[in-house]
Design an enzyme around this catalytic site. Structure first.
Site, mmCIF file in Angstrom:
data_model
loop_
_atom_site.group_PDB
_atom_site.id
_atom_site.type_symbol
_atom_site.label_atom_id
_atom_site.label_comp_id
_atom_site.label_asym_id
_atom_site.label_seq_id
_atom_site.Cartn_x
_atom_site.Cartn_y
_atom_site.Cartn_z
ATOM 1 N N TYR A 191 -120.778 67.012 80.509
ATOM 2 C CA TYR A 191 -119.958 68.222 80.619
ATOM 3 C C TYR A 191 -120.845 69.473 80.614
ATOM 4 O O TYR A 191 -120.696 70.370 81.441
ATOM 5 C CB TYR A 191 -118.967 68.266 79.449
ATOM 6 C CG TYR A 191 -118.021 69.443 79.462
ATOM 7 C CD1 TYR A 191 -117.251 69.730 80.601
ATOM 8 C CD2 TYR A 191 -117.869 70.254 78.337
ATOM 9 C CE1 TYR A 191 -116.371 70.800 80.613
ATOM 10 C CE2 TYR A 191 -116.988 71.323 78.342
ATOM 11 C CZ TYR A 191 -116.236 71.588 79.484
ATOM 12 O OH TYR A 191 -115.374 72.653 79.487
ATOM 13 N N SER B 46 -118.604 77.396 79.387
ATOM 14 C CA SER B 46 -118.179 76.776 78.134
ATOM 15 C C SER B 46 -119.297 76.958 77.126
ATOM 16 O O SER B 46 -120.448 77.226 77.479
ATOM 17 C CB SER B 46 -117.909 75.295 78.383
ATOM 18 O OG SER B 46 -117.956 74.605 77.163
#
Ligand code: ZN
Length: 682
Positions: free
Chosen positions: A580, A567
């Site tokens: 995250y 990501s």
């Protein structure tokens, strides 16, 4: 055999088709063809053919007598009127005056006499249907009939059983030669109800659809009853089965990898389909196994899909994996050597005009375990398994009453290398991921579902893995793929899912490790449980699935491809997104570690760095709040990148496809974010 004819169903079929301007003859032809096609003991996968002689009008209103005969390669089970090309009857009957005909001449006569220029090729048995003076003709490769005829004294048995009801046609190569021979036999006794082609199948005929169908069922039933009467030999005793065996999911990738073909510098392997049952295992333990191993198929119709002989590998005893691997290699080398020799022998005899097909088996028999069918795709593999199972059934039945004898090697070769037979398989698909088996985690929605679609379009066999029990099967159904429920954070669940993939398809080529979720929290205050939960899904789960995939790749020894969904957070952390971003950053380095540790084995490992992808309701809320915080519209927020355009799940999917095809790329991160310099790798 059950007679499935129903006057009511036949009538409703006629009514339905007449409303669609199909005449009654053809409508009934469709009806009874489907009855035959839905009985696997009669025909399997496009086997058998049927016809009706009828009259139709051409464009200027002239009535013509035609033969509507099954198109080559059509499946009787689901056939429609369009599957019966109409051929003008008179001109094709005239060719019977000839002594011989080449395949090209036969096709030319059939095609130039088609009523509709765009119709499919009529069956290779068209001429046999054409000369018979009956309106309806049915042809099947009924198991019971093959059980009687595929024996040393098959002709005598059939004569005893059927008397004058059937004309007995000796085995002749299908096509013109068989049609001529069948005509000769029919002329000797026109009162027969059908023709039995030895070691091939049975034809019945009648003035109406029901008569021809009834005769087929009655004659096959007669054969079935006779078999029960004659089976007096004791079944051979099974050998002692070793108690512990290597699991099917472990041995499948070993076999699949061994059977890889080099195509354009890339190793391409078959898709496999596993079958087992008490009957199969009993056969594999018996002396009949040698019969199947050496004497060929029960009907020439199977050869193009199963090859004439299966490959038999050693019993996979637990704890003796290396021994099994070596035994398989030896069996394969022997198979390939014998196939070359078979080709040379027979092609030499026919002046060397044929080009050798690949020398690999399409059926693998594993004593004590079961069998694998092999094919270019999942369907072809299951067809090979179905036919192998039927072979086992018929040969078992024959051997319980006599001695199996199929057609000669020369006849096998003629059918296997017959252009008209090979044409049934159609041209091979040329999509870039054909024969590749792909597993996608989190495939039930968002980027995973988009990737499933894109990979499926590229020809791959896609297995959608997801925790969600409804979305995964929905995606799988849409793309004609497969789905498995899997919790990627549980090692046991992962092992189970990857085992199932190997059992179902034989192995794995590409893993798209995509499942993930975004947790938030200010890192100094974040709850420890939440952080660990995020690490479980956004790091450890990637490791679990990659490890499961790599184990399969190492058994296959034909390389492999790992794709990770990293990501933007892995490169460019966002405020309060530590829970995250941290595991994602670890996953990015995990990707590199795999590239480093397994490059030598041809295993590639790459990742995608994507940003701002609309994937669901949750994520939609997040987008709304972020856009609001910046005082801009959602649209402006979504296209807040260098290219000023929204990046979609499908764009990420295409990125994965690109990496899957980039044969010389490993350890790379591909950015799919519309351009974002802070998130660019440096
Ligand atoms: Zn046939």
């Amino acid at each position: 055999m059950k007679n499935r004819w129903s006057d009511r169903d036949a009538k409703s079929c006629v009514d339905e088709y007449i409303s669609r301007t199909v005449n009654e003859d053809l409508a009934l032809r469709v009806y009874s063809s489907r009855l035959l096609g839905s009985e696997p003991e009669l025909v399997l996968h496009g086997g058998g053919n049927t016809s009706v002689k009828t009259r139709i009008f051409d464009i200027v209103g002239k009535e013509t007598e035609v033969l509507c005969v099954k198109g080559s390669g059509y499946d009787l089970k689901v056939i429609e009127p369009a599957g019966f090309p109409a051929v003008r009857l008179r001109p094709i009957r005239e060719v019977f005056t000839l002594e011989s005909m080449t395949d090209e001449e036969l096709i030319n006569v059939q095609r130039t006499n088609l009523f509709d220029a765009s119709a499919p090729n009529p069956s290779v048995e068209t001429l046999l249907h054409a000369f018979l003076p009956y309106k309806f003709v049915d042809h099947t490769h009924a198991n019971a009939v093959l059980t009687l005829t595929d024996q040393k004294n098959g002709a005598q048995i059939c004569r005893d059983v059927f008397g004058d009801t059937l004309g007995l046609v000796p085995y002749v190569m299908p096509g013109f030669a068989l049609a001529k021979k069948a005509q000769e036999v029919f002329e000797q006794n026109k009162a027969v109800e059908g023709l039995l082609v030895l070691k091939h199948g049975i034809f019945t005929f009648g003035e109406n659809a029901k008569e021809s169908y009834d005769r087929m069922i009655n004659l096959v039933t007669k054969a079935e009853l006779e078999i029960i009467k004659r089976q007096n030999k004791r079944n051979s005793f099974p050998k002692k089965t070793p108690k512990s065996l290597i699991s099917v999911s472990k041995l499948a990738p070993i076999l699949r990898g061994m059977l890889a073909l080099e195509q354009g510098g890339v190793k391409q392997s078959f898709v496999m389909d596993f079958r087992t049952s008490a009957k199969i295992r009993n056969f594999l333990e018996s002396k009949e196994l040698r019969v199947y191993g050496k004497k060929g198929t029960i009907t020439p119709d199977h050869i193009i899909r199963t090859k004439a002989f299966p490959m038999v590998v050693p019993t996979p005893e637990k704890g003796k994996l290396e021994k099994f691997r070596k035994g398989c290699k030896k069996a394969l080398d022997k198979y390939v050597y014998e196939y070359h020799a078979y080709f040379e022998r027979n092609n030499g005899y026919r002046k060397g005009v044929k080009t050798e097909l690949d020398p690999f088996p399409r059926v693998i028999l594993i004593p004590s375990v079961g069998l694998f069918g092999l094919g270019e795709d999942a369907f072809a593999a299951s067809v090979a398994s179905d036919l192998a199972e039927t072979n086992i059934k018929v040969i078992s039945d024959v051997e319980a009453m006599g001695t199996f004898e199929g057609i000669s090697e020369a006849d096998i070769f003629d059918v296997e290398y017959w252009a008209l037979e090979q044409a049934k398989l159609g041209p091979p698909s040329q999509k870039p991921l054909n024969q590749k088996i792909v597993a996608i985690t989190g495939g039930g929605s968002g980027i995973g579902a988009a990737t499933a679609r894109v990979f499926s379009d590229a020809g791959a066999i896609v297995v959608v893995l997801d925790l969600n029990e409804t979305s995964a099967p929905m995606v799988a159904e849409e793309i004609n793929g497969f789905s498995l429920i899997c919790d990627v954070t549980k090692v046991k669940s992962v092992a189970g899912a990857f085992g199932k993939i190997c059992k179902k398809f034989g192995g794995l080529d590409i893993l798209v490790s995509n499942a993930g979720a975004a947790w938030q929290g200010r890192i100094g205050e974040v709850d420890d449980t939440l952080l660990r939960q995020s690490f479980d899904l956004n790091f450890f789960a990637h490791q679990s699935v990659a490890q499961a995939a790599v184990r399969i790749f190492l058994d296959q020894k034909i390389g492999g491809c790992l794709l990770f969904n990293a990501s933007k957070q892995a490169v460019n952390p966002g405020r309060n997104f530590g829970p995250y971003g941290l595991p994602k950053a670890a996953t990015m380095f995990l990707m590199r570690q795999y590239a480093l540790d397994y490059g030598e084995e041809g295993i590639r490992s790459n990742a995608i760095n994507a940003d701002r992808i609309r994937t669901g309701i949750l994520n939609n809320d997040l987008i709304t709040s972020r856009a609001k915080a910046r005082g801009i519209s959602k649209k402006e927020y979504m296209s807040g990148n260098l290219l000023r355009c929204e990046v979609k799940a499908e764009d990420v999917a295409k990125g994965f496809l690109h990496l899957a095809l980039a044969e010389k790329t490993t350890g790379a991160v591909l950015t799919v974010d519309g351009g974002n310099i802070p998130a660019a790798l440096r």
